[in-house]
Design a protein around this motif. Sequence first.
Motif, short mmCIF file in Angstrom:
data_model
loop_
_atom_site.label_atom_id
_atom_site.label_comp_id
_atom_site.label_asym_id
_atom_site.label_seq_id
_atom_site.Cartn_x
_atom_site.Cartn_y
_atom_site.Cartn_z
N UNK A 83 51.55 -17.98 33.24
CA UNK A 83 50.15 -17.69 33.56
C UNK A 83 49.98 -17.43 35.05
N UNK A 84 50.63 -18.25 35.86
CA UNK A 84 50.56 -18.10 37.32
C UNK A 84 51.26 -16.81 37.75
N UNK A 85 52.44 -16.55 37.19
CA UNK A 85 53.17 -15.33 37.54
C UNK A 85 52.35 -14.09 37.19
N UNK A 86 51.70 -14.11 36.04
CA UNK A 86 50.88 -12.97 35.65
C UNK A 86 49.72 -12.75 36.62
N UNK A 87 49.04 -13.82 36.97
CA UNK A 87 47.88 -13.68 37.85
C UNK A 87 48.30 -13.19 39.23
N UNK A 88 49.38 -13.74 39.78
CA UNK A 88 49.87 -13.29 41.08
C UNK A 88 50.30 -11.83 41.02
N UNK A 89 51.04 -11.46 39.98
CA UNK A 89 51.54 -10.09 39.86
C UNK A 89 50.40 -9.10 39.71
N UNK A 90 49.42 -9.46 38.89
CA UNK A 90 48.27 -8.57 38.70
C UNK A 90 47.51 -8.39 40.00
N UNK A 91 47.29 -9.49 40.71
CA UNK A 91 46.56 -9.41 41.97
C UNK A 91 47.31 -8.60 43.02
N UNK A 92 48.63 -8.76 43.07
CA UNK A 92 49.46 -8.01 44.00
C UNK A 92 49.39 -6.51 43.69
N UNK A 93 49.61 -6.17 42.42
CA UNK A 93 49.72 -4.77 42.03
C UNK A 93 48.39 -4.02 42.08
N UNK A 94 47.27 -4.73 41.93
CA UNK A 94 45.96 -4.06 41.89
C UNK A 94 45.13 -4.30 43.14
N UNK A 95 45.77 -4.79 44.20
CA UNK A 95 44.98 -5.14 45.39
C UNK A 95 44.31 -3.94 46.05
N UNK A 96 44.80 -2.73 45.76
CA UNK A 96 44.15 -1.54 46.29
C UNK A 96 42.95 -1.11 45.48
N UNK A 97 42.77 -1.72 44.30
CA UNK A 97 41.67 -1.35 43.41
C UNK A 97 40.59 -2.43 43.31
N UNK A 98 41.01 -3.68 43.45
CA UNK A 98 40.07 -4.78 43.30
C UNK A 98 40.20 -5.73 44.48
N UNK A 99 39.08 -6.37 44.80
CA UNK A 99 39.15 -7.50 45.73
C UNK A 99 38.84 -8.75 44.92
N UNK A 100 38.75 -9.88 45.58
CA UNK A 100 38.54 -11.13 44.86
C UNK A 100 37.25 -11.14 44.05
N UNK A 101 36.24 -10.44 44.53
CA UNK A 101 34.93 -10.47 43.85
C UNK A 101 34.89 -9.56 42.63
N UNK A 102 35.79 -8.56 42.56
CA UNK A 102 35.75 -7.61 41.46
C UNK A 102 36.96 -7.70 40.52
N UNK A 103 37.90 -8.57 40.81
CA UNK A 103 39.11 -8.66 40.01
C UNK A 103 38.82 -9.03 38.56
N UNK A 104 39.45 -8.35 37.61
CA UNK A 104 39.30 -8.74 36.19
C UNK A 104 39.74 -10.17 35.93
N UNK A 105 40.53 -10.74 36.81
CA UNK A 105 40.95 -12.14 36.64
C UNK A 105 39.76 -13.09 36.67
N UNK A 106 38.62 -12.62 37.16
CA UNK A 106 37.42 -13.46 37.17
C UNK A 106 36.79 -13.58 35.79
N UNK A 107 37.02 -12.57 34.96
CA UNK A 107 36.33 -12.53 33.67
C UNK A 107 37.28 -12.47 32.47
N UNK A 108 38.58 -12.32 32.72
CA UNK A 108 39.56 -12.21 31.65
C UNK A 108 40.72 -13.15 31.94
N UNK A 109 41.18 -13.89 30.95
CA UNK A 109 42.32 -14.78 31.13
C UNK A 109 43.53 -13.93 31.53
N UNK A 110 44.41 -14.42 32.41
CA UNK A 110 45.56 -13.62 32.86
C UNK A 110 46.38 -13.00 31.74
#
Length: 330
Positions: A83-110
């Motif tokens: 779960x942690x690896x998924x969240x870190x990887x998703x945040x790393x790979x999509x950092x050009x598209x989302x910031x902390x306020x818009x990340x799907x991780x806020x509304x969807x389980x990793x």
Amino acid sequence: MEFSYPSKSIIASNITTESLQKYREEISTLLKEDGWSPFFHLCLYKGFWFHPFFLDGAMYAQDHFQAQPSDIFLCSAMKTGCTWLKSLSFAIATRGQYDESTSPLRTIVPHDCIPFLEYGEYSTAEGPRIPLFASHLPYTLLPKSIIDSGCKIVYLCRDPKDTFVSMWHFFGKLKNKKPREGGLVSIEEAFELFCKGLSSYGPYWEHVLGYWKESLERPDKILFLKYEDMTNDTEACVKKLAEFFDCPFSLEEERKGIVQGIIKFCSFENLSNLDVNKTGKQVKKDGFLENSAYFRKGKIGDWRNHLTAEMGARLDNIMEEKLRGSGLNF
């Protein structure tokens, strides 16, 4: 790396009724053993033990999944920090598209941000295609197209004692749609089975060894990580992941605190307190699971609160014997 994040309608089960029937007929012929509860009997498939409701998806993926060279797979045995690896990887790979306020991780389980290969949660149709996938499959059972395409693989393992305890708690939280008699076996009984290799996707040591040996042969394609190392030096691991994904952090990003921001956002404390992970749930093929089940403790050494010192030493000895000569230790 940039990609379009697909809608839930794109990440959908592809297994047809005809295919499902074929796989279930094959599964019915496999050697079976009692698992950790009447709900969790195990089937032996090509040297590894599976719960049937994971195995049909794995068989389908082996037959139909077509990997692309740019795909990256996050692989692990169950309850090793996925779960942690998924969240870190998703945040790393999509950092050009989302910031902390818009990340799907806020509304969807990793686990809904990065789909599991063997759950059939991917699409062969045209349209947006996410290049990050996850799998609990052993290396030898990955679809051939993943190996042939030269895809990159990140493998995460964890101290088997903590892995076992986390898995036992996790299966105790899975809710069956059709309740059956009997519950999860005692932790002592489950421990005996785990030591014999009888656990989901087990034997654990064979699972770890498969990826370890391949990482020695192809270090440019397989990044082998330990949960304990990620915990003790998260920043180094996050940077290593970004480099492995071919999207390293720039000096400007580091200066702006992007790395630390991702670490903080994806921390156990933050993710476990998001509403989606406190109150949401995932509907599975045979039941449902509350998202909170993915966020129990994540603490190194928690096994001491559940296993005796003798049990810990026994599992350590088993792992030492099984890994002897490999160069890997816990």
